[in-house]
Design a protein around this motif. Structure first.
Motif, PDB file in Angstrom:
ATOM      1  N   ALA A  37      11.967  -6.009   7.092  1.00 55.44           N
ATOM      2  CA  ALA A  37      10.818  -6.863   7.412  1.00 55.44           C
ATOM      3  C   ALA A  37       9.903  -6.957   6.199  1.00 55.44           C
ATOM      4  CB  ALA A  37      10.058  -6.285   8.596  1.00 55.44           C
ATOM      5  N   TYR A  38       9.152  -8.024   6.155  1.00 57.26           N
ATOM      6  CA  TYR A  38       8.225  -8.229   5.048  1.00 57.26           C
ATOM      7  C   TYR A  38       7.071  -7.245   5.141  1.00 57.26           C
ATOM      8  CZ  TYR A  38       4.534 -10.200   2.225  1.00 57.26           C
ATOM      9  OH  TYR A  38       3.530 -10.364   1.324  1.00 57.26           O
ATOM     10  N   ARG A  39       6.841  -6.557   4.063  1.00 58.22           N
ATOM     11  CA  ARG A  39       5.691  -5.663   3.971  1.00 58.22           C
ATOM     12  C   ARG A  39       4.872  -6.086   2.771  1.00 58.22           C
ATOM     13  NH1 ARG A  39       8.488   0.040   3.972  1.00 58.22           N
ATOM     14  NH2 ARG A  39      10.203  -0.643   5.228  1.00 58.22           N
ATOM     15  N   PRO A  40       3.588  -6.311   2.985  1.00 57.44           N
ATOM     16  CA  PRO A  40       2.770  -6.702   1.830  1.00 57.44           C
ATOM     17  C   PRO A  40       2.686  -5.546   0.832  1.00 57.44           C
ATOM     18  CG  PRO A  40       1.383  -6.337   3.754  1.00 57.44           C
ATOM     19  CD  PRO A  40       2.814  -6.245   4.210  1.00 57.44           C
ATOM     20  N   ALA A  41       2.504  -5.892  -0.395  1.00 58.67           N
ATOM     21  CA  ALA A  41       2.423  -4.880  -1.442  1.00 58.67           C
ATOM     22  C   ALA A  41       1.221  -3.972  -1.193  1.00 58.67           C
ATOM     23  CB  ALA A  41       2.296  -5.539  -2.808  1.00 58.67           C
ATOM     24  N   ARG A  42       1.439  -2.684  -1.311  1.00 60.82           N
ATOM     25  CA  ARG A  42       0.387  -1.701  -1.096  1.00 60.82           C
ATOM     26  C   ARG A  42      -0.498  -1.627  -2.332  1.00 60.82           C
ATOM     27  NH1 ARG A  42       2.467   4.172  -0.786  1.00 60.82           N
ATOM     28  NH2 ARG A  42       1.071   4.639  -2.475  1.00 60.82           N
ATOM     29  N   GLU A  43      -1.802  -1.523  -2.091  1.00 59.17           N
ATOM     30  CA  GLU A  43      -2.698  -1.379  -3.236  1.00 59.17           C
ATOM     31  C   GLU A  43      -2.479  -0.026  -3.881  1.00 59.17           C
ATOM     32  OE1 GLU A  43      -6.814  -2.260  -2.995  1.00 59.17           O
ATOM     33  OE2 GLU A  43      -6.490  -3.729  -1.424  1.00 59.17           O
ATOM     34  N   ARG A  44      -2.584   0.002  -5.161  1.00 60.54           N
ATOM     35  CA  ARG A  44      -2.390   1.266  -5.870  1.00 60.54           C
ATOM     36  C   ARG A  44      -3.669   2.085  -5.792  1.00 60.54           C
ATOM     37  NH1 ARG A  44       0.223   0.878 -11.521  1.00 60.54           N
ATOM     38  NH2 ARG A  44       0.202   3.085 -11.113  1.00 60.54           N
ATOM     39  N   THR A  45      -3.510   3.310  -5.393  1.00 56.19           N
ATOM     40  CA  THR A  45      -4.649   4.211  -5.305  1.00 56.19           C
ATOM     41  C   THR A  45      -4.816   4.945  -6.626  1.00 56.19           C
ATOM     42  OG1 THR A  45      -3.291   6.022  -4.484  1.00 56.19           O
ATOM     43  CG2 THR A  45      -4.270   4.544  -2.834  1.00 56.19           C
ATOM     44  N   ILE A  46      -5.879   5.718  -6.717  1.00 54.27           N
ATOM     45  CA  ILE A  46      -6.117   6.495  -7.939  1.00 54.27           C
ATOM     46  C   ILE A  46      -4.996   7.508  -8.128  1.00 54.27           C
ATOM     47  CG2 ILE A  46      -7.685   8.150  -9.013  1.00 54.27           C
ATOM     48  CD1 ILE A  46      -9.972   6.707  -7.611  1.00 54.27           C
ATOM     49  N   ALA A  47      -4.533   8.097  -7.009  1.00 57.61           N
ATOM     50  CA  ALA A  47      -3.440   9.070  -7.104  1.00 57.61           C
ATOM     51  C   ALA A  47      -2.181   8.403  -7.649  1.00 57.61           C
ATOM     52  CB  ALA A  47      -3.171   9.684  -5.742  1.00 57.61           C
ATOM     53  N   ASP A  48      -1.912   7.140  -7.236  1.00 56.60           N
ATOM     54  CA  ASP A  48      -0.757   6.422  -7.777  1.00 56.60           C
ATOM     55  C   ASP A  48      -0.912   6.200  -9.280  1.00 56.60           C
ATOM     56  OD1 ASP A  48       0.469   6.203  -5.290  1.00 56.60           O
ATOM     57  OD2 ASP A  48      -0.478   4.279  -4.855  1.00 56.60           O
ATOM     58  N   ARG A  49      -2.086   5.808  -9.686  1.00 53.16           N
ATOM     59  CA  ARG A  49      -2.313   5.515 -11.099  1.00 53.16           C
ATOM     60  C   ARG A  49      -2.194   6.760 -11.970  1.00 53.16           C
ATOM     61  NH1 ARG A  49      -7.358   1.957  -9.520  1.00 53.16           N
ATOM     62  NH2 ARG A  49      -6.249   0.092  -8.881  1.00 53.16           N
ATOM     63  N   LEU A  50      -2.592   7.922 -11.412  1.00 54.14           N
ATOM     64  CA  LEU A  50      -2.509   9.164 -12.176  1.00 54.14           C
ATOM     65  C   LEU A  50      -1.157   9.843 -12.044  1.00 54.14           C
ATOM     66  CD1 LEU A  50      -6.028  10.677 -11.417  1.00 54.14           C
ATOM     67  CD2 LEU A  50      -5.273   9.537 -13.491  1.00 54.14           C
ATOM     68  N   GLY A  51      -0.298   9.307 -11.188  1.00 51.30           N
ATOM     69  CA  GLY A  51       1.010   9.907 -10.982  1.00 51.30           C
ATOM     70  C   GLY A  51       0.972  11.112 -10.061  1.00 51.30           C
ATOM     71  N   LEU A  52      -0.022  11.196  -9.194  1.00 51.00           N
ATOM     72  CA  LEU A  52      -0.189  12.338  -8.303  1.00 51.00           C
ATOM     73  C   LEU A  52       0.025  11.967  -6.840  1.00 51.00           C
ATOM     74  CD1 LEU A  52      -3.499  13.702  -9.877  1.00 51.00           C
ATOM     75  CD2 LEU A  52      -1.180  14.432 -10.375  1.00 51.00           C
ATOM     76  N   ALA A  53       0.656  10.829  -6.567  1.00 53.17           N
ATOM     77  CA  ALA A  53       0.738  10.311  -5.209  1.00 53.17           C
ATOM     78  C   ALA A  53       1.490  11.234  -4.267  1.00 53.17           C
ATOM     79  CB  ALA A  53       1.391   8.935  -5.210  1.00 53.17           C
ATOM     80  N   GLY A  54       2.542  11.895  -4.695  1.00 52.35           N
ATOM     81  CA  GLY A  54       3.328  12.731  -3.799  1.00 52.35           C
ATOM     82  C   GLY A  54       2.873  14.171  -3.726  1.00 52.35           C
ATOM     83  N   LEU A  55       1.862  14.534  -4.489  1.00 48.25           N
ATOM     84  CA  LEU A  55       1.448  15.934  -4.541  1.00 48.25           C
ATOM     85  C   LEU A  55       0.525  16.284  -3.383  1.00 48.25           C
ATOM     86  CD1 LEU A  55       0.728  16.377  -8.332  1.00 48.25           C
ATOM     87  CD2 LEU A  55       2.776  16.981  -7.066  1.00 48.25           C
ATOM     88  N   ARG A  56       0.683  17.462  -2.832  1.00 44.29           N
ATOM     89  CA  ARG A  56      -0.176  17.981  -1.775  1.00 44.29           C
ATOM     90  C   ARG A  56      -0.617  19.380  -2.195  1.00 44.29           C
ATOM     91  NH1 ARG A  56      -0.465  13.505  -0.750  1.00 44.29           N
ATOM     92  NH2 ARG A  56       0.563  12.347   0.898  1.00 44.29           N
ATOM     93  N   PRO A  57      -1.933  19.648  -2.212  1.00 45.21           N
ATOM     94  CA  PRO A  57      -2.382  20.976  -2.649  1.00 45.21           C
ATOM     95  C   PRO A  57      -2.041  22.044  -1.616  1.00 45.21           C
ATOM     96  CG  PRO A  57      -4.246  19.660  -1.940  1.00 45.21           C
ATOM     97  CD  PRO A  57      -3.045  18.769  -1.914  1.00 45.21           C
ATOM     98  N   THR A  58      -1.779  23.227  -2.103  1.00 45.23           N
ATOM     99  CA  THR A  58      -1.514  24.364  -1.232  1.00 45.23           C
ATOM    100  C   THR A  58      -2.850  24.900  -0.722  1.00 45.23           C
ATOM    101  OG1 THR A  58      -1.635  25.912  -3.065  1.00 45.23           O
ATOM    102  CG2 THR A  58       0.540  24.988  -2.550  1.00 45.23           C
ATOM    103  N   ARG A  59      -2.784  25.878   0.153  1.00 40.38           N
ATOM    104  CA  ARG A  59      -4.010  26.481   0.673  1.00 40.38           C
ATOM    105  C   ARG A  59      -4.832  27.099  -0.459  1.00 40.38           C
ATOM    106  NH1 ARG A  59      -5.197  29.431   5.918  1.00 40.38           N
ATOM    107  NH2 ARG A  59      -7.007  30.676   5.385  1.00 40.38           N
TER     108      ARG A  59
END
Length: 148
Positions: A37-59
């Motif tokens: 299905a058609y999905r509109p392009a997602r806006e790039r967030t700051i995390a995407d621009r910095l290359g940190l989009a998939g990272l999740r901090p630990t406790r």
């Protein structure tokens, strides 16, 4: 014996339907093609621009970030709350007076004003000495007046 169909080497290609070389009549029905299905392009967030989009901090990382934020914000929050101790000023000797009918704060200020001092300043001093927010007096109220 009839017609002989030559055998050819069959090498399967994965992901594509098998089409025999001897004719289209034997082609198995292919599955319907699924089109996403058609999905509109997602806006790039700051995390995407910095290359940190998939990272999740630990406790431990979250605790470290909170402590760092507190250390950075604490001086700015407490900056306006600093107090400087001053001298209490010289003590004033006072007498207690019960307000009688017809007496006003202005009249008391004229009595205690120093020569050449504006009476308005004396009224302000009396209000500060008695912790009054206005100049209104009630009969029977106790006033602290500086001794002369």
């Amino acid at each position: 014996m009839g017609d002989v169909i030559p055998l050819r080497q069959y090498t399967p290609t994965y992901g594509q339907p098998y089409v025999p070389s001897y004719g289209r009549a034997y082609v198995p029905a292919s599955r319907p093609t699924v089109v996403p299905a058609y999905r509109p392009a997602r806006e790039r967030t700051i995390a995407d621009r910095l290359g940190l989009a998939g990272l999740r901090p630990t406790r431990r990382g979250r605790v470290t970030l909170v402590l760092l934020a507190v250390l950075l914000l604490a001086p700015t929050i407490t900056w306006g709350a600093t107090a400087v101790a001053g001298s209490p000023g010289e003590p004033t000797e006072v007498r207690v007076h019960a307000v009688q009918p017809g007496e006003t704060l202005w009249g008391f200020a004229q009595e205690v004003a120093e020569p050449g001092e504006d009476v308005r300043h004396a009224v302000g001093r009396l209000q500060e000495l008695n912790q009054m927010s206005s100049g209104a007096l009630r009969v029977g109220e106790l006033l602290l007046l500086p001794k002369e």
